[in-house]
Scaffold this active site. Structure first.
Site, short mmCIF file in Angstrom:
data_model
loop_
_atom_site.label_atom_id
_atom_site.label_comp_id
_atom_site.label_asym_id
_atom_site.label_seq_id
_atom_site.Cartn_x
_atom_site.Cartn_y
_atom_site.Cartn_z
N LYS A 52 26.62 55.95 68.18
CA LYS A 52 27.80 56.38 67.42
C LYS A 52 29.08 55.99 68.17
O LYS A 52 30.05 55.52 67.57
CB LYS A 52 27.74 57.89 67.15
CG LYS A 52 26.64 58.24 66.16
CD LYS A 52 26.33 59.72 66.08
CE LYS A 52 25.07 59.94 65.23
NZ LYS A 52 24.63 61.32 65.15
N GLN A 96 25.78 67.15 67.82
CA GLN A 96 24.50 66.44 67.66
C GLN A 96 23.34 67.43 67.62
O GLN A 96 23.22 68.30 68.49
CB GLN A 96 24.33 65.44 68.83
CG GLN A 96 23.08 64.59 68.75
CD GLN A 96 23.10 63.59 67.59
OE1 GLN A 96 24.12 62.97 67.30
NE2 GLN A 96 21.97 63.44 66.92
N ASP A 119 29.75 65.09 59.40
CA ASP A 119 28.29 65.03 59.22
C ASP A 119 27.91 65.49 57.81
O ASP A 119 26.80 65.24 57.35
CB ASP A 119 27.58 65.93 60.25
CG ASP A 119 26.89 65.12 61.34
OD1 ASP A 119 26.67 63.91 61.14
OD2 ASP A 119 26.55 65.71 62.39
#
Ligand code: NAP
Length: 293
Positions: A52, A96, A119
């Protein structure tokens, strides 16, 4: 049979994002910024966060990784989330997953401001998505839609079978493909570990989306001739011949399934790179919203 090349499609999407960032910067605005919070030392999570960060560099975003030890308390993590929610230099951030077992993923997801929820996991974001309102789509389902669009795959009236009902992949992609319009208008069946006659159901599918996390679960006898097969699974399998000691396997028995398909995604190089590109797309969207606020 056409192999749906997630690398090629994700590179095309990232080039579009880069062009938008260039325009922003030329107009005197700052670069979009994505922050990733990484708690603990899970190997796969470290790799994903690395990817990422690299993608941010590629598209011209600023990025930062906040690394926290596995012993981080809920209060300590909440303080970081609150700081990122309030920080005007941050457009979007992700925590995460998975988190160490003592931390509640639900509580963390709910604490992230929906404005910065790139997200797309916050219940408010999910509610907007399910209602067909503008929302940050979760990156993996968004990546699947981008692949379907890129290859002009027909979806209206098709029977789509999704295997796996997680909140991050199975449930949202099932929902999105049932929406009115393209890519949607599918008749969707959502399968899970308690589904009876799963093989029979998958055999009737025009589009199969495998997102269960069981290597090579979908075999050729489950696939109708000419089906579209999208493989989301990523499972590490021990492989002493590799430097890392493992290789990545998808949920589909690719070698035997591919010859029966009209379109299929490989693993790696299918859905994975699309997920990262779509996270970049959500971050760009967050930056564009900020400048409108
Ligand atoms: P998850 O939360 O572990 O959920 C797995 C789902 O599969 C559950 O709904 C489970 O059913 C179902 N399932 C498990 N065994 C089954 C079986 N034998 N038959 C039918 N259904 C079964 O998984 P996830 O987070 O959605 O991830 C799925 C896979 O995609 C993993 O390999 C993950 O690494 C990968 N992934 C890839 C990307 C990418 O970018 N390519 C992104 C996210 C995830 P129950 O609900 O009944 O338990």
């Amino acid at each position: 049979m056409v192999i749906m090349d997630g690398k090629e499609v994700s590179e095309a999407l990232k080039r579009k994002i880069t062009a938008e960032v260039d325009k922003m910067v030329s107009a005197g605005r700052r670069r979009p910024k994505l922050v990733a919070v990484l708690v603990g030392d899970d190997g796969a999570s470290q790799v994903y966060v690395g990817h990422k960060e690299r993608a941010c560099g590629q598209v011209g975003f600023d990025s930062e990784v906040v690394r926290m030890p596995a012993s981080t308390t809920a209060d300590e993590l909440n303080a970081v989330i609150d700081r990122l929610n309030a920080d005007d230099s941050v457009d979007g951030f992700i925590v995460q997953l998975p988190l160490p077992g003592h931390l509640s993923e639900e509580a963390v997801i709910e604490r992230i401001s929906p404005l910065k929820d790139v997200d797309g996991f916050h219940p408010e974001t999910t509610g907007r998505m399910i209602s067909g309102l503008d929302a940050y789509l979760p990156a993996t389902p968004a990546g699947i839609l981008e692949l379907i669009k890129y290859y002009n795959i027909e979806t209206a009236g098709k029977h789509c079978v999704v295997i796996g009902r997680s909140n991050i992949v199975g449930r949202p992609i099932a929902n999105l493909l049932s929406m009115k319009g393209y890519p949607g208008d599918c008749t969707v069946t959502l399968c899970h570990s308690r589904t009876a006659d799963l093989k029979e159901i998958v055999r009737g599918a025009d589009i199969v989306i495998a997102a269960l996390g069981k290597a090579h679960f979908v075999t050729a006898d489950m696939i109708k001739e000419g089906a579209v097969v999208i493989d989301v699974g990523i499972t590490r399998i021990a492989d002493p011949s590799k430097k890392s000691g493992f290789r990545i396997a998808g949920d589909v028995d690719y070698d035997n399934v591919a010859p029966k398909c009209s379109y299929i995604t490989p693993v790696p190089g299918g859905v994975g790179p699309m997920t990262i590109a779509c996270l970049m797309q959500n971050t760009l969207k967050a930056a564009e919203r900020r400048t409108k606020r």
